[in-house]
Design a protein around this motif. Sequence first.
Motif, PDB file in Angstrom:
ATOM      1  N   LEU A 197      29.675  28.662  20.167  1.00 35.10           N
ATOM      2  CA  LEU A 197      30.082  28.199  18.845  1.00 35.10           C
ATOM      3  C   LEU A 197      29.035  28.667  17.845  1.00 35.10           C
ATOM      4  N   THR A 198      29.478  29.246  16.762  1.00 39.51           N
ATOM      5  CA  THR A 198      28.542  29.700  15.731  1.00 39.51           C
ATOM      6  C   THR A 198      28.654  28.766  14.533  1.00 39.51           C
ATOM      7  N   VAL A 199      27.523  28.231  14.092  1.00 37.63           N
ATOM      8  CA  VAL A 199      27.549  27.326  12.934  1.00 37.63           C
ATOM      9  C   VAL A 199      26.469  27.754  11.968  1.00 37.63           C
ATOM     10  N   LYS A 200      26.570  27.242  10.753  1.00 39.83           N
ATOM     11  CA  LYS A 200      25.512  27.495   9.783  1.00 39.83           C
ATOM     12  C   LYS A 200      24.512  26.360   9.880  1.00 39.83           C
ATOM     13  N   LYS A 201      23.239  26.708   9.630  1.00 43.55           N
ATOM     14  CA  LYS A 201      22.202  25.672   9.644  1.00 43.55           C
ATOM     15  C   LYS A 201      22.587  24.569   8.670  1.00 43.55           C
ATOM     16  N   GLY A 202      22.515  23.353   9.091  1.00 48.68           N
ATOM     17  CA  GLY A 202      22.867  22.234   8.230  1.00 48.68           C
ATOM     18  C   GLY A 202      24.238  21.664   8.532  1.00 48.68           C
ATOM     19  N   ASP A 203      25.072  22.425   9.256  1.00 47.60           N
ATOM     20  CA  ASP A 203      26.388  21.899   9.603  1.00 47.60           C
ATOM     21  C   ASP A 203      26.242  20.714  10.543  1.00 47.60           C
ATOM     22  N   LYS A 204      27.184  19.803  10.445  1.00 46.79           N
ATOM     23  CA  LYS A 204      27.250  18.733  11.437  1.00 46.79           C
ATOM     24  C   LYS A 204      28.356  19.089  12.418  1.00 46.79           C
ATOM     25  N   ILE A 205      27.996  19.130  13.707  1.00 46.50           N
ATOM     26  CA  ILE A 205      28.985  19.528  14.712  1.00 46.50           C
ATOM     27  C   ILE A 205      29.554  18.265  15.337  1.00 46.50           C
ATOM     28  N   SER A 206      30.874  18.159  15.382  1.00 50.22           N
ATOM     29  CA  SER A 206      31.483  17.032  16.104  1.00 50.22           C
ATOM     30  C   SER A 206      31.662  17.438  17.554  1.00 50.22           C
ATOM     31  N   VAL A 207      31.283  16.557  18.458  1.00 51.26           N
ATOM     32  CA  VAL A 207      31.511  16.807  19.878  1.00 51.26           C
ATOM     33  C   VAL A 207      32.562  15.809  20.341  1.00 51.26           C
ATOM     34  N   VAL A 208      33.706  16.324  20.788  1.00 47.38           N
ATOM     35  CA  VAL A 208      34.811  15.441  21.185  1.00 47.38           C
ATOM     36  C   VAL A 208      34.973  15.531  22.693  1.00 47.38           C
ATOM     37  N   ASP A 245      23.475  17.145  14.480  1.00 46.67           N
ATOM     38  CA  ASP A 245      23.059  17.603  13.164  1.00 46.67           C
ATOM     39  C   ASP A 245      22.203  18.847  13.351  1.00 46.67           C
ATOM     40  N   THR A 246      22.581  19.947  12.724  1.00 53.20           N
ATOM     41  CA  THR A 246      21.820  21.175  12.911  1.00 53.20           C
ATOM     42  C   THR A 246      20.788  21.380  11.812  1.00 53.20           C
ATOM     43  N   ALA A 247      20.585  20.349  10.980  1.00 54.39           N
ATOM     44  CA  ALA A 247      19.675  20.533   9.848  1.00 54.39           C
ATOM     45  C   ALA A 247      18.267  20.889  10.310  1.00 54.39           C
ATOM     46  N   ASN A 248      17.847  20.374  11.467  1.00 57.04           N
ATOM     47  CA  ASN A 248      16.475  20.624  11.902  1.00 57.04           C
ATOM     48  C   ASN A 248      16.365  21.789  12.871  1.00 57.04           C
ATOM     49  N   LEU A 249      17.471  22.496  13.119  1.00 59.27           N
ATOM     50  CA  LEU A 249      17.420  23.593  14.087  1.00 59.27           C
ATOM     51  C   LEU A 249      17.156  24.899  13.359  1.00 59.27           C
ATOM     52  N   ASN A 250      16.263  25.721  13.901  1.00 60.98           N
ATOM     53  CA  ASN A 250      16.015  27.032  13.320  1.00 60.98           C
ATOM     54  C   ASN A 250      17.145  27.952  13.728  1.00 60.98           C
ATOM     55  N   PRO A 251      17.466  28.931  12.890  1.00 61.35           N
ATOM     56  CA  PRO A 251      18.515  29.878  13.266  1.00 61.35           C
ATOM     57  C   PRO A 251      18.117  30.589  14.558  1.00 61.35           C
ATOM     58  N   ALA A 252      18.932  30.456  15.566  1.00 61.35           N
ATOM     59  CA  ALA A 252      18.663  31.068  16.871  1.00 61.35           C
ATOM     60  C   ALA A 252      19.860  30.767  17.748  1.00 61.35           C
ATOM     61  N   GLU A 253      19.768  31.206  19.021  1.00 59.63           N
ATOM     62  CA  GLU A 253      20.830  30.874  19.964  1.00 59.63           C
ATOM     63  C   GLU A 253      20.287  29.801  20.911  1.00 59.63           C
ATOM     64  N   TYR A 254      21.028  28.738  21.081  1.00 59.94           N
ATOM     65  CA  TYR A 254      20.576  27.636  21.939  1.00 59.94           C
ATOM     66  C   TYR A 254      21.503  27.492  23.128  1.00 59.94           C
ATOM     67  N   ASN A 255      20.911  27.222  24.312  1.00 58.87           N
ATOM     68  CA  ASN A 255      21.720  26.860  25.476  1.00 58.87           C
ATOM     69  C   ASN A 255      21.856  25.348  25.501  1.00 58.87           C
ATOM     70  N   GLY A 266      26.852  25.743  27.945  1.00 57.24           N
ATOM     71  CA  GLY A 266      27.431  26.393  26.793  1.00 57.24           C
ATOM     72  C   GLY A 266      26.337  26.941  25.902  1.00 57.24           C
ATOM     73  N   LYS A 267      26.763  27.668  24.874  1.00 59.43           N
ATOM     74  CA  LYS A 267      25.804  28.273  23.936  1.00 59.43           C
ATOM     75  C   LYS A 267      26.169  27.872  22.520  1.00 59.43           C
ATOM     76  N   LEU A 268      25.130  27.748  21.705  1.00 61.62           N
ATOM     77  CA  LEU A 268      25.318  27.373  20.300  1.00 61.62           C
ATOM     78  C   LEU A 268      24.480  28.334  19.474  1.00 61.62           C
ATOM     79  N   LYS A 269      25.128  29.009  18.507  1.00 60.26           N
ATOM     80  CA  LYS A 269      24.373  29.920  17.631  1.00 60.26           C
ATOM     81  C   LYS A 269      24.249  29.259  16.276  1.00 60.26           C
ATOM     82  N   VAL A 270      23.017  29.171  15.775  1.00 61.34           N
ATOM     83  CA  VAL A 270      22.798  28.639  14.428  1.00 61.34           C
ATOM     84  C   VAL A 270      22.382  29.804  13.550  1.00 61.34           C
ATOM     85  N   GLU A 271      23.057  29.959  12.413  1.00 54.55           N
ATOM     86  CA  GLU A 271      22.749  31.108  11.535  1.00 54.55           C
ATOM     87  C   GLU A 271      22.025  30.624  10.306  1.00 54.55           C
TER      88      GLU A 271
END
Lengths: 271, 508
Positions: A197-208, A245-255, A266-271
């Motif tokens: 999943l690719t998100v922008k820094k600051g996005d809030k991701i819902s996990v369902v 909350d991705t506000a504190n995550l640096n742009p990178a790819e996270y496992n 899974g993988k999470l990309k923060v841009e």
Amino acid sequence: MDSHDKEPIILTSPGRMSRGLIIVGITLAIGAAISVTFFDQMFANPPPVTQIKQPTPPPPPPQAGTTTIAILAGSSVQGSPDYGPDAAQVPLGNKIVWDNQDNILHTATSGTSGSDPDSGKAFKTGFLDAGAKSNPIELADVKVGDSFNYFCEVHPYMTSTLTIVAAETGGAPSGPTINILAGSSVQGSPDYDPDPLTVKKGDKISVVNKDNTLHTVTDGAAPGADAGKLFDTGFFEGGQSKTIDTANLNPAEYNYFCQVHPYMTGKLKVE
Amino acid sequence: MVLEVKKPRPMWEILFSTHHTDIGLLYIVLSIVAFMIGGALAIAIRSELFLPGNQGIIPDPNTFHRIFTTHGTNMLFLWLLPFASGIGNYLIPIMVRYKDMAWPKLNATAFWMIPPAMAMVWLGMADFTWYATPPYSILRAPGPAAEMWIFGLKILGISSILGSINFIVTILKMKHPDLPLMKTSLFVWAILVTSIMILVAIPTFAAALIMLYTDRLGISGFFNPAMGGDPIAYQHLFWFTFHPEVYIFAIPAIGMVYEIIPRFSRKPIFSYQSGVAAFILLAIVGFASWAHHMYSTGMSFTEKTVFMIGTLAAVPASAMHVFNWTATMWGGRIRFRTPMSFAVGGLILFFYAGAGGIVNTAMPLDFLTHDSYWVVGHFHLFVMGLITFAFLGFIHYLFPFITGRMYNEKAGMVTFWLLFVGVSMIFLTQHVLGLYGQPRRTFDYIAVEPLIIMNQISTVGAWITAAGAAVFITNMISSAGRGKPADMRDPFQIGEQYYDYTRREPHH
């Protein structure tokens, strides 16, 4: 050895052997009788574990065909927030109910103001007493993308819009979402969706959690001391959802992975 | 059912006796009954798997789980352990030249704890496999079956500990002063080593059982991830007890083979000292390999390597026994009577089981075989191939001592060949089934030709084994009542010393 030869040896006799067998046989027969009679009862009670939470049922979809828009408390004062949500999105075909939470009369009347010639043609609630709800209003001859202005006849500075949107998206959480698919607790099944999943820094991701058991979304590749330091939903049951909350995550790819089922990754990309 | 030296006693006097041979007899009868009824479950399982899909022999997958759980629990704790205790009860006091076990009443208590435990395991029929693995066992496994299983195992554990203490004290303290420990039979060493292992191993599982129970009650969350517990911790506690338990099952069987092979080869044991050394070595390395059951739980590479080496350390010890047996037979004037056939057949199957074990031990290969039918084939070849073969051989060997009569030699050899062919068919093919990818503990399998063929070979093997077991039990029952009276000094006519039958006389 010689002395033993003089001692008589009494052998096992058929009579004694059959008496022994009868003892064994009766015991087994009693056991079998109990076992067959109570076979299902022995398997009846769930464990008395207090911490088992019944999976909370997923939030009911927006009630078949109604969207509620609140008239917020204090909205009669000019400049205060008035309709909530402002700029509401109404799924196609839904009826609309205005809920007057203020302590004074209000209306919701289509148009931009009382001087609008089309005012009240599309819909009109009439005067709503404090605390009252309007009758469900159905919008005729509308299509996706139509937008309506509406206002309060008593307080014309209260204005808002509503937009007709496609019916399927009504009620779904907006923004990026990670779905934990049903059946993902079985090793080898599809688990997180979308992945990556690719998100922008600051996005809030819902996990369902759409599965029927506990899962987590925990950063890292495998259980260990470093896991879960950056983000971690914690355990949550099927049907529930959590937010990352991705506000504190640096742009990178996270496992990330599931602490209950470490083979779910899974993988999470923060841009 | 029992040889009397002076006059027959009423049955109740045998039932409630504290004499070591009477208790030994009770242990043996109970364990053979368990072997038969547990075997019936195995036949049901194999028949159900003859074809993919539901054959109707076992009505549904849930019952299937309950059946294989009860089969496993029963065979390990009600067949292998009590049988070894039974033979130990018969022979240890004779071999250390003492009148009885050190504490006869404790001995009887240890035995009489087993029937209630057996009732709990069998009447409940829990469904969480003999591992009772959390979180399933603490969150979802239905009661009261699960509780009955937990308490049944708890009682069996206490019984084992009481029995072990009795054996250790009898061997070390009640041994005749003129008899050095290094002159006793290797079977005495086997029971001594096994008893010490039980004392070290069982408490861990006893603790785990209590934790399992309080977790089920919701008081604690040791193994409950939702309460911060760790299900993997249970696996460590469980396997710390039950990997050594594998040797606890095997070492008495190895001791029995040491009784049989030299007598029927009519040669002294090739190397007594190496047998003792191998027992002690097995007992020590048995505690250094438990996590090889857990390679796929996400341990670090270092941990896996340590346990891989710990497991491989058991290979020289086992090989020492096999070498010792082979060297004892080498050049001997071997008489292939039933006990000897079982011992040699067990040796061959032990070799196959060990060879398969090397594959499991090798941690990278274990990822291929883990949780597949390979593992089922491997450990069954071990518990059925080596241990049960040694036990069945030894019950034939001890038969004249127990009943005063000879079993039917022809029927004994038929038993052996049916079991040898049947067991090889069942479990060697199950190795292949595992490599084809059939998972363990499944009610159904994919209907493809290789799986169907292998499963059918395996099932036919199970039916052959069942025929062998039927011949065995018929032979035992009819020969005990009507068999030819045995020559009590040398019933097998092999010119070797037999156990002193006058010890059968109860003295209290």
